[in-house]
Write a protein that holds these residues in place. Structure first.
Motif, mmCIF file in Angstrom:
data_model
loop_
_atom_site.group_PDB
_atom_site.id
_atom_site.type_symbol
_atom_site.label_atom_id
_atom_site.label_comp_id
_atom_site.label_asym_id
_atom_site.label_seq_id
_atom_site.Cartn_x
_atom_site.Cartn_y
_atom_site.Cartn_z
ATOM 1 N N LEU A 33 31.458 67.355 -2.487
ATOM 2 C CA LEU A 33 31.691 68.422 -3.465
ATOM 3 C C LEU A 33 32.323 67.906 -4.748
ATOM 4 O O LEU A 33 32.126 68.495 -5.819
ATOM 5 N N ALA A 34 33.099 66.829 -4.650
ATOM 6 C CA ALA A 34 33.941 66.413 -5.777
ATOM 7 C C ALA A 34 33.512 65.101 -6.416
ATOM 8 O O ALA A 34 34.195 64.615 -7.316
ATOM 9 N N GLN A 35 32.399 64.507 -5.973
ATOM 10 C CA GLN A 35 31.979 63.221 -6.529
ATOM 11 C C GLN A 35 31.151 63.424 -7.793
ATOM 12 O O GLN A 35 30.425 64.410 -7.928
ATOM 13 N N ASN A 36 31.247 62.466 -8.706
ATOM 14 C CA ASN A 36 30.535 62.563 -9.985
ATOM 15 C C ASN A 36 29.441 61.512 -10.142
ATOM 16 O O ASN A 36 28.559 61.669 -10.984
ATOM 17 N N ASP A 37 29.486 60.457 -9.352
ATOM 18 C CA ASP A 37 28.443 59.443 -9.364
ATOM 19 C C ASP A 37 27.237 59.987 -8.602
ATOM 20 O O ASP A 37 27.350 60.371 -7.435
ATOM 21 N N ILE A 38 26.074 60.017 -9.247
ATOM 22 C CA ILE A 38 24.904 60.652 -8.652
ATOM 23 C C ILE A 38 24.527 60.007 -7.319
ATOM 24 O O ILE A 38 24.112 60.687 -6.371
ATOM 25 N N LYS A 39 24.701 58.698 -7.201
ATOM 26 C CA LYS A 39 24.358 58.019 -5.954
ATOM 27 C C LYS A 39 25.384 58.284 -4.864
ATOM 28 O O LYS A 39 25.035 58.376 -3.683
ATOM 29 N N ARG A 40 26.637 58.421 -5.236
ATOM 30 C CA ARG A 40 27.662 58.675 -4.228
ATOM 31 C C ARG A 40 27.522 60.067 -3.626
ATOM 32 O O ARG A 40 27.810 60.270 -2.444
ATOM 33 N N VAL A 41 27.114 61.030 -4.426
ATOM 34 C CA VAL A 41 26.879 62.368 -3.879
ATOM 35 C C VAL A 41 25.816 62.292 -2.791
ATOM 36 O O VAL A 41 25.962 62.856 -1.696
ATOM 37 N N ILE A 42 24.729 61.581 -3.074
ATOM 38 C CA ILE A 42 23.643 61.463 -2.101
ATOM 39 C C ILE A 42 24.088 60.622 -0.908
ATOM 40 O O ILE A 42 23.669 60.863 0.234
ATOM 41 N N ALA A 43 24.958 59.646 -1.141
ATOM 42 C CA ALA A 43 25.458 58.812 -0.041
ATOM 43 C C ALA A 43 26.264 59.643 0.945
ATOM 44 O O ALA A 43 26.096 59.526 2.169
ATOM 45 N N ASN A 88 28.368 79.965 -15.714
ATOM 46 C CA ASN A 88 29.655 79.665 -16.362
ATOM 47 C C ASN A 88 29.767 78.153 -16.580
ATOM 48 O O ASN A 88 30.663 77.489 -16.061
ATOM 49 N N GLU A 89 28.827 77.630 -17.336
ATOM 50 C CA GLU A 89 28.793 76.187 -17.558
ATOM 51 C C GLU A 89 30.118 75.682 -18.130
ATOM 52 O O GLU A 89 30.674 76.261 -19.058
ATOM 53 N N GLY A 90 30.603 74.616 -17.561
ATOM 54 C CA GLY A 90 31.895 74.064 -17.951
ATOM 55 C C GLY A 90 33.004 74.463 -17.007
ATOM 56 O O GLY A 90 34.088 73.871 -17.024
ATOM 57 N N MET A 91 32.740 75.467 -16.178
ATOM 58 C CA MET A 91 33.757 75.933 -15.238
ATOM 59 C C MET A 91 34.103 74.837 -14.223
ATOM 60 O O MET A 91 35.268 74.627 -13.892
ATOM 61 N N GLY A 92 33.085 74.128 -13.750
ATOM 62 C CA GLY A 92 33.320 73.060 -12.785
ATOM 63 C C GLY A 92 34.174 71.951 -13.354
ATOM 64 O O GLY A 92 35.074 71.435 -12.685
ATOM 65 N N ARG A 93 33.912 71.582 -14.609
ATOM 66 C CA ARG A 93 34.712 70.524 -15.228
ATOM 67 C C ARG A 93 36.150 70.983 -15.431
ATOM 68 O O ARG A 93 37.086 70.195 -15.227
ATOM 69 N N ARG A 94 36.325 72.225 -15.818
ATOM 70 C CA ARG A 94 37.690 72.733 -16.002
ATOM 71 C C ARG A 94 38.445 72.746 -14.676
ATOM 72 O O ARG A 94 39.639 72.424 -14.628
ATOM 73 N N MET A 95 37.746 73.118 -13.604
ATOM 74 C CA MET A 95 38.378 73.106 -12.279
ATOM 75 C C MET A 95 38.792 71.685 -11.904
ATOM 76 O O MET A 95 39.883 71.460 -11.366
ATOM 77 N N ALA A 96 37.920 70.714 -12.198
ATOM 78 C CA ALA A 96 38.237 69.324 -11.877
ATOM 79 C C ALA A 96 39.383 68.811 -12.734
ATOM 80 O O ALA A 96 40.256 68.070 -12.250
ATOM 81 N N ASP A 97 39.391 69.198 -14.033
ATOM 82 C CA ASP A 97 40.437 68.725 -14.936
ATOM 83 C C ASP A 97 41.808 69.252 -14.538
ATOM 84 O O ASP A 97 42.828 68.586 -14.756
ATOM 85 N N ARG A 98 41.821 70.465 -13.970
ATOM 86 C CA ARG A 98 43.104 71.020 -13.520
ATOM 87 C C ARG A 98 43.631 70.265 -12.304
ATOM 88 O O ARG A 98 44.827 70.302 -12.013
ATOM 89 N N GLY A 99 42.726 69.587 -11.621
ATOM 90 C CA GLY A 99 43.139 68.791 -10.467
ATOM 91 C C GLY A 99 43.639 69.663 -9.336
ATOM 92 O O GLY A 99 42.969 70.591 -8.904
#
Length: 694
Positions: free
Chosen positions: A309-319, A591-602
């Protein structure tokens, strides 16, 4: 040409290609090296499909062809053999199909790499080791193939060996698998100790007679079959990256993308699932070991899905998706649905290879960028890649309508979930209910992270337009993404350099057709493998198809009972899948950008998932730092202080002190020597008087 001879040639063809190109590749040149290895792989693939078709529709009887003696030590006898039955026929198709397409795909992906002969030789060696594994007729050949894919994975993951992270990942994969292989070797020894043979044809008929056999140890009676089953499963945990021994798998992404597809879809990681299903005669009479397999698989499915759910590398998500799907396969085998586990292994090979190679096409089109946060808006620029990634995503999420149908993953995944529920309700496995609820929850999480990948990569605002590439390929601190390349050779320091340079905004582009054709062929499997082969793997023709290759005990009716589960059980995976899909669409599209804001809040939860449950940090603290501390203890305290201090260093100190004391008597004065002599004489006289007086 007889079928036996054809199969023999098909199994050894990749080894021939690996030997020719491995020894003479530089003389042959890139094109001829690629042609030899790829051509021999397609020959093996044609043989595999011939065998599979003859078994599925032609009534081919199982057979074992003994070729030559392998290892003979006393009663420990092993012959190199080729065993053909339903299990090996399925694995032959999976291994050779994916491997041949990976070879073809690599023509484009590795086009500018200076070490193409070495790369293609490693790929072919990997494939041969897997073919040796799946056609083994005894544990010794199985172990040879088991270790062979381990060696080949080490070579391929660390292919860019001048890159420190790639070398570290290769070593990590090798070491973690050795932990599992230690248990696997002990399991083989236990089986030989119990039965006096390692040949499957001799072993399997004897297992029922050993059911309930105990082993006295430390005052307790242990189930011998459960012990053997658990030890063998430890090997599967390492090879198939199950919970606790999973940490090597995401780091395997350091190798070229075709390697990721080969490891994750068709070869190394499926070996553990295949082995458990092959040894179903043992696990049917080892309920404790089977329960451990079920609960380990379920935990792995959930763990990997949460991390994805929290990975940003496209290959790691699939891994992490691979890790989760392997969990599904294992808990299916653990509850007794071996056929469903093998069916998911079969369908998973197509859509997982499709997703990995599709990700490679994205990386290629994005000039080696792997961070999904730097992508977006690619669906118009990479239309073919987008289409096949959509097919792969629908397949892996298992999207489909009960009673109507869907893509490949729908049939195999739902069969596993329904089998887990049936195993519990019929009393065959106490772990079934836990596995069922984990399975439907993981289905929802799979849908979320899979569609998150699609939306971030293809649909969001193009973040790459804001990325300047003035220094692209010229930085001495090249990123992992720059090194994941087919168009930029590496210099002596392992850094990527682009002679053309990319100045200004990046312009994504579609991949060449030599890379797209394998994607299109895999798409056919991702769409059709489910509804075409479901009747044979898990349906009305299952008994005829498996024909004893998978053993189920008299009390195991799990597969049959799975077809009669309540309606809400059949629909629950679809509900969770749609829920996960909607959540991803709401967060990343509406709500594009919502995911990044959630990640930035940590926050604690995001940090926990992003850092993969802190397993790497935990293992580093316990094993790496712990081993170093233990080494320091033995070195500084045991060796230096005790051994050296009490031994050579201590005696040297004592001798030096004693010599220093004696040296004081060497003053050079005559009166001092006379005084010492007088003392000596007085002492002698005193001793004589004392002795004579007595």
């Amino acid at each position: 040409m007889t079928l036996q001879l054809l199969v023999t040639l098909g199994v050894f063809a990749p080894l021939l290609g690996a030997a020719i190109v491995g020894f003479f590749g530089r003389r042959l040149g890139d094109v001829l090296s690629q042609t030899v290895t790829t051509g021999l792989l397609f020959f093996s693939c044609a043989v595999a499909w011939t065998v599979f078709s003859a078994h599925t529709w032609g009534g081919l009887e199982a057979f074992t062809l003994k070729l030559f003696p392998f290892i003979n030590v006393g009663d420990f006898q092993s012959a190199w053999s080729i065993r053909i039955d339903a299990l090996s026929a399925v694995m032959l198709v999976v291994v050779t199909t994916v491997s041949s397409l990976v070879h073809l795909y690599s023509w484009g992906y590795m086009a500018a790499d200076p070490d193409k002969p070495r790369f293609f030789a490693y790929l072919s060696l990997f494939t041969f080791a897997m073919l040796a594994l799946v056609t083994a007729a005894d544990f010794m050949q199985l172990f040879f193939g088991w270790e062979g894919v381990g060696l080949a994975s080490y070579l391929l993951i660390g292919f860019w060996y001048k890159k420190a992270t790639a070398s570290a990942a290769a070593i990590k994969a090798f070491v973690v698998n050795r932990v599992g292989d230690f248990g696997f070797a002990l399991g083989i020894v236990t089986v030989f100790w119990m039965f006096g043979t390692i040949e499957f044809a001799e072993l399997f008929p004897m297992i029922a007679g050993k059911a309930g056999t105990g082993w006295e140890f430390l005052g307790y009676t242990w189930s011998a079959l459960d012990l053997a089953g658990l030890l063998l499963f430890i090997g599967a945990m390492g090879k198939s990256a199950q919970f606790f021994l999973h940490t090597w798998l995401p780091d395997a992404m350091e190798g070229p993308t075709p390697v990721s597809a080969l490891i994750h879809a068709a070869t190394m990681v499926t070996a553990g699932v295949y082995m458990v299903c092959l040894l179903s005669p043992i696990y049917e009479y080892a309920p404790v070991a089977a329960g451990v397999i079920a609960i380990t698989g379920a935990i792995t499915a959930l763990f990997a899905a949460t991390v994805g759910l929290a990975q940003n590398d496209i290959k790691r998500v699939i891994a992490y998706s691979t890790c989760s799907q392997l969990g599904y396969m294992f808990f299916a085998a653990g509850v007794g649905a071996y056929q469903a586990a093998m069916f998911h292994l079969f369908t998973h090979a197509f859509f997982k290879a499709l997703l990995f190679l599709g990700a490679g096409s994205v990386i290629n089109g994005m000039h080696h960028e792997q961070d999904m946060r730097k992508m977006g808006g690619l669906w118009k620029l990479l239309p073919v890649t987008y289409a096949v990634m959509m097919i792969g995503t629908v397949a892996i999420t298992g999207l489909g309508i009960p009673g109507i149908g869907g893509f490949a993953g729908f049939y195999s995944k739902d069969s596993i979930i329904e089998s887990a529920f049936a195993a519990f309700t019929t009393g065959h496995s106490a772990m079934g209910l836990f596995a069922f609820f984990v399975g439907i929850l993981a289905a929802g999480l799979t849908a979320y992270y899979s569609w998150r990948l699609v939306f971030m990569t293809f649909h969001n605002k193009p973040a790459w337009k804001d990325e300047a590439h003035a220094d692209h390929g010229h930085d001495d601190h090249a990123s992992h993404a720059q090194l994941e390349t087919h168009s930029e050779p590496l210099d002596d320091d392992g850094h990527a350099h682009d002679d053309h340079g990319h100045h200004g905004p990046l312009q994504p582009h579609e991949s060449p057709w030599v890379m797209l054709v394998p994607l299109l062929l895999l798409s056919v499997g991702a769409i059709a493998a489910g509804f075409v082969f479901a009747p044979y793997f898990i349906g009305d023709h299952a008994a005829t198809f498996w024909n004893g290759a998978v053993f189920t005990g008299p009390a195991n009716h799990v597969l049959h009972d799975s077809h009669g589960v309540p309606t809400w059980v059949k629909w629950s995976p679809l509900v969770l899948t749609l829920t996960g899909t909607f959540a991803a669409w709401w967060i990343y599209v509406v709500n594009e950008g919502m995911g990044r804001r959630m990640a930035d809040r940590g926050g604690v939860v995001h940090a926990f998932l992003y850092n993969k449950w802190y397993f790497d940090e935990l293992y580093d603290f316990i094993f790496v730092k712990g081993a170093r501390a233990l080494g320091d203890l033995f070195w500084k305290v045991g060796d230096v202080t005790i051994i050296d201090g009490g031994g050579p260093n201590g005696m040297a100190w004592l001798s030096r002190k004693f010599a220093g004391g004696l040296s004081r008597f060497q003053s050079g004065y005559v009166y001092f020597y006379a005084f010492v002599m007088l003392l000596g004489l007085a002492g002698f006289l005193a001793f004589a008087i004392y002795t004579w007086g007595a």
